[in-house]
Write a protein that holds these residues in place. Structure first.
Motif, PDB file in Angstrom:
ATOM      1  N   THR A 206       0.842  -1.183   0.000  1.00  0.00           N
ATOM      2  CA  THR A 206       0.000   0.000   0.000  1.00  0.00           C
ATOM      3  C   THR A 206       0.885   1.243   0.000  1.00  0.00           C
ATOM      4  O   THR A 206       1.774   1.388   0.838  1.00  0.00           O
ATOM      5  CB  THR A 206      -0.920   0.016   1.226  1.00  0.00           C
ATOM      6  OG1 THR A 206      -1.762  -1.134   1.184  1.00  0.00           O
ATOM      7  CG2 THR A 206      -1.780   1.273   1.241  1.00  0.00           C
ATOM      8  N   LEU A 207       0.636   2.114  -0.944  1.00  0.00           N
ATOM      9  CA  LEU A 207       1.405   3.347  -1.076  1.00  0.00           C
ATOM     10  C   LEU A 207       0.780   4.409  -0.185  1.00  0.00           C
ATOM     11  O   LEU A 207      -0.421   4.672  -0.268  1.00  0.00           O
ATOM     12  CB  LEU A 207       1.400   3.800  -2.536  1.00  0.00           C
ATOM     13  CG  LEU A 207       2.480   4.786  -2.981  1.00  0.00           C
ATOM     14  CD1 LEU A 207       3.845   4.125  -2.970  1.00  0.00           C
ATOM     15  CD2 LEU A 207       2.149   5.327  -4.366  1.00  0.00           C
ATOM     16  N   ARG A 208       1.565   5.035   0.666  1.00  0.00           N
ATOM     17  CA  ARG A 208       1.062   6.070   1.572  1.00  0.00           C
ATOM     18  C   ARG A 208       1.356   7.437   0.958  1.00  0.00           C
ATOM     19  O   ARG A 208       2.513   7.840   0.856  1.00  0.00           O
ATOM     20  CB  ARG A 208       1.739   5.939   2.936  1.00  0.00           C
ATOM     21  CG  ARG A 208       1.531   4.598   3.633  1.00  0.00           C
ATOM     22  CD  ARG A 208       2.510   4.412   4.766  1.00  0.00           C
ATOM     23  NE  ARG A 208       3.895   4.423   4.291  1.00  0.00           N
ATOM     24  CZ  ARG A 208       4.966   4.424   5.075  1.00  0.00           C
ATOM     25  NH1 ARG A 208       4.827   4.435   6.383  1.00  0.00           N
ATOM     26  NH2 ARG A 208       6.184   4.428   4.552  1.00  0.00           N
ATOM     27  N   ILE A 209       0.299   8.159   0.577  1.00  0.00           N
ATOM     28  CA  ILE A 209       0.456   9.464  -0.069  1.00  0.00           C
ATOM     29  C   ILE A 209      -0.206  10.530   0.782  1.00  0.00           C
ATOM     30  O   ILE A 209      -1.339  10.372   1.227  1.00  0.00           O
ATOM     31  CB  ILE A 209      -0.154   9.466  -1.486  1.00  0.00           C
ATOM     32  CG1 ILE A 209       0.519   8.416  -2.364  1.00  0.00           C
ATOM     33  CG2 ILE A 209      -0.027  10.849  -2.115  1.00  0.00           C
ATOM     34  CD1 ILE A 209      -0.017   8.365  -3.779  1.00  0.00           C
ATOM     35  N   VAL A 210       0.511  11.629   1.006  1.00  0.00           N
ATOM     36  CA  VAL A 210      -0.012  12.754   1.771  1.00  0.00           C
ATOM     37  C   VAL A 210      -0.130  13.966   0.860  1.00  0.00           C
ATOM     38  O   VAL A 210       0.518  14.055  -0.181  1.00  0.00           O
ATOM     39  CB  VAL A 210       0.894  13.090   2.976  1.00  0.00           C
ATOM     40  CG1 VAL A 210       0.898  11.942   3.977  1.00  0.00           C
ATOM     41  CG2 VAL A 210       2.318  13.406   2.521  1.00  0.00           C
TER      42      VAL A 210
END
Length: 263
Positions: free
Chosen positions: A25-29
């Motif tokens: 899972t890619l964590r993007i902010v």
């Protein structure tokens, strides 16, 4: 073991590690900045958010999104708490920490917004002498003269909408913001009747999906750029742009002129 075999095994291991990294899972902010990305009653929406989401879904990448103040976004990426940051400008300093896909998400133009009741003529930088300009903390403005000028003072605000609220209450003289984004926020808050912008462009820039360097995301950056270019040529992308270029006047939590608010 022959050198060729060792090289082949190393290449195979690298490919497997890269694929494994892409399978996580890619964590993007990002910071809320309508119409590019924002929270609409608990649902994320926006031109660049929806574009990135479509592209990443096509690539088979699951994403965990989080909205934070901009400086916290930068810290999260630097400290390894996030894998990517949406809508960031590309600078030489940031390239040391991030990978930038070759295709940008959006191109923007920063202009100066003013209150109709308190206009400030603007043709050149010297016209800003002694003024207070509302800015977004941690933002990069791609105009060195403006960025480093000491002719005026800079007043940060916790959000873009708060900046415009301060403008109509005469707590700042001007606000710098993206033309499209500013118009969208003003339409949503009803402040478009009270605020205009100068035609002169302060700076132009491109916004990217920045990915954390040295995290096995190099192949993802290349695939993202390729798929993004493909999507931009589709009717679905044209329809998406048209929708966010004509915002509905749905209200945001910004006080109209004459009322007090703590910002």
């Amino acid at each position: 073991m022959p050198l060729f075999h060792r090289q082949f095994i190393a290449a195979l291991l690298f490919a497997c590690l890269s694929l494994a990294a892409q399978g996580q899972t890619l964590r993007i902010v990002s910071e809320a900045w309508p119409p590019y990305i924002h929270d609409d009653n608990g649902v994320l929406r926006g031109l660049d958010y929806e574009t990135a989401q479509i592209v990443l879904q096509r690539l088979g990448v699951e994403v965990e999104w989080q909205l934070l103040p901009w400086r916290r976004c930068l810290m999260a990426l630097e400290q390894g708490h996030a894998d990517g940051i949406l809508d960031i400008f590309r600078t030489p300093e940031r390239e040391a920490l991030m990978l930038f896909p070759s295709e940008p998400l959006s191109q923007i133009e920063f202009v100066l917004f003013y209150a109709k009741a308190n206009p400030h003529p603007f043709q050149r930088l010297t016209d800003l002498r002694g003024l207070k300009i509302g800015v977004s903390p941690g933002y990069w403005y791609n105009n060195r003269d403006f960025r480093e000028s000491e002719l005026f003072t800079r007043e940060p605000a916790p959000s873009h909408a708060a900046n415009f609220g301060k403008l109509v209450r005469k707590r700042v003289d001007l606000v710098i913001n993206d033309r499209r984004g500013g118009r969208f926020i003003l339409a949503q808050t009803g402040l478009d009747e009270h605020i205009r912008h100068h035609p002169r462009v302060i700076s132009r820039d491109k916004m990217y999906l920045g990915l954390r360097r040295n995290a096995g995301l190099d192949q993802l950056a290349q695939r993202f750029a390729s798929e993004l270019r493909r999507f931009k040529h589709e009717p679905a992308y044209a329809a998406l742009k048209a929708r966010y270029n004509s915002p509905d006047r749905t209200r945001l939590a910004v006080q109209p002129p004459g009322k007090t608010a703590n910002h």
